[in-house]
Scaffold this active site. Sequence first.
Site, PDB file in Angstrom:
ATOM      1  N   TRP A 164       1.353  -1.284   0.235  1.00 25.13           N
ATOM      2  CA  TRP A 164      -0.156   0.209   0.150  1.00 25.13           C
ATOM      3  C   TRP A 164       0.858   1.398  -0.077  1.00 25.13           C
ATOM      4  CZ3 TRP A 164      -2.153   3.183   4.829  1.00 25.13           C
ATOM      5  CH2 TRP A 164      -2.767   3.633   4.506  1.00 25.13           C
ATOM      6  N   ASP A 214      -0.070  -5.246   9.276  1.00 28.37           N
ATOM      7  CA  ASP A 214      -1.667  -4.603   8.790  1.00 28.37           C
ATOM      8  C   ASP A 214      -2.803  -5.373   8.616  1.00 28.37           C
ATOM      9  OD1 ASP A 214      -2.880  -2.390   7.850  1.00 28.37           O
ATOM     10  OD2 ASP A 214      -1.568  -1.686   6.695  1.00 28.37           O
ATOM     11  N   LYS A 246     -12.953  -0.556   6.948  1.00 29.83           N
ATOM     12  CA  LYS A 246     -13.995  -1.246   6.519  1.00 29.83           C
ATOM     13  C   LYS A 246     -14.303  -1.901   6.789  1.00 29.83           C
ATOM     14  CE  LYS A 246      -9.864   0.548   3.900  1.00 29.83           C
ATOM     15  NZ  LYS A 246     -10.019   1.327   3.418  1.00 29.83           N
TER      16      LYS A 246
HETATM   17  C1  LMR Z   1      -7.014   2.325   0.040  1.00 30.22           C
HETATM   18  O1  LMR Z   1      -5.594   1.668  -0.401  1.00 30.22           O
HETATM   19  O2  LMR Z   1      -7.043   2.915  -0.824  1.00 30.22           O
HETATM   20  C2  LMR Z   1      -7.695   2.758   1.345  1.00 30.22           C
HETATM   21  O3  LMR Z   1      -6.948   2.081   2.342  1.00 30.22           O
HETATM   22  C3  LMR Z   1      -7.599   4.172   1.267  1.00 30.22           C
HETATM   23  C4  LMR Z   1      -7.013   4.449   1.499  1.00 30.22           C
HETATM   24  O4  LMR Z   1      -6.615   5.578   2.727  1.00 30.22           O
HETATM   25  O5  LMR Z   1      -5.856   4.872   0.400  1.00 30.22           O
END
Ligand code: LMR
Length: 398
Positions: A130, A211, A246
């Site tokens: 991420w 996470d 979520k």
């Molecule tokens: C995402 O990956 O789209 C979500 O976790 C929202 C974010 O804050 O990026």
Amino acid sequence: MFQSLSALPADPILRLVAEYQADTNPRKIDLGIGIYKDENGDTPVMTAVKKAEQRILDTQASKKYVGPTGSPAYNAAVAELLFGAELNASLNGRRVTVQAPGGCGGLRLAAEFLKLANTDATVWVSDPTWANHVPLMTTAGLKIAKYPYYDYTTHSVRFDEMLSCLKQVPKGDVVLLHGCCHNPCGADLTLAQWEAVRDVALAQGFTVLIDLAYQGLGDGLEEDMAGTRLLAASLPELVVVSSCSKNFGLYRERTGAMTLISESAAQTATATTLIAASARAMYSMPPDHGAEVVQLILNDPALRSEWDAELTAMRDRINGLRAKLVAQTRTAGIDRDFSFIQNEKGMFSFLGVNVEQVQTLVRDYSIYLVDSSRINVAGINDANVAYLADSLAAVIKG
Ligand code: LMR
């Protein structure tokens, strides 16, 4: 003194929200930011959440401060949701759970704490991970390195390479794992792979940070926790950052937690003073509303089963959409095999198209997705799946 500043590019995920909103094409599709959407493309407040909020409105007598570590009732309920009653009880004083302002707040709190524990620590993140993991860790002063994770050709985890890399990670470093529903790729570790990672962590002595932002959105509330629980039961130390954004749909309420398991109750007691001091220095104390909603739901059998049923419906819908998209790519005449999307978990998968093709989807078809080709599967519905597959077919054929 502000003349010296130069502007930063917008966050790659948040940027899409504004671009989608500004687009007037009636066929536009939002597959960008990871929020759950229903068949109408809406993200309604869950019914169990509405009921808990009503209860708060009716009964809350004070809004006095909660303290840097948050609400004890929320922290206890979250810990039990994460680990289950039995394992949670067995962790005893070795575990502490601290309410945090969302998953991001929990990750930043964890980063501050890890930096205090080892000022030279490197955090090893999956390649890919991420996007926000990197700034959340580096802003606290931690270094970043990557371990191999996703194979874009076979659409599976590069597990042998991942494991060989982890075998080089020293004690004092941190390995960040996605507990379930990997963001961005949707490819999770099997239980046997979690066991192998656990063995390497024990042999090497590095610290694992998990996470966990999607509990309940993969295979189920219990099933999604198999890897995390295995590690919690067998490693001397573990940090878990969890989010209720979520699975409770509480996005803007910023409801999360950081959980630490250390070798002894005494170590955990010491660590808790440091975590509380970090929270105090950054935001003093976490927002309360979402946490109160969560603890009311988890502690009330009727609200809890209503929430569980709503979450199950969300999960089933996402898994159904995965199957629908794969079927529709065949109907659209795409000869590339997209069946991997059906095997992946949670909100995200990569479409596996290149950045130029992604930009064509955005520009010419008003289909919004991140440059990496990550899609939020929940943004698909019966009304747009054919348009999505046909657009994809056109872009792939060039
Ligand atoms: C995402 O990956 O789209 C979500 O976790 C929202 C974010 O804050 O990026």
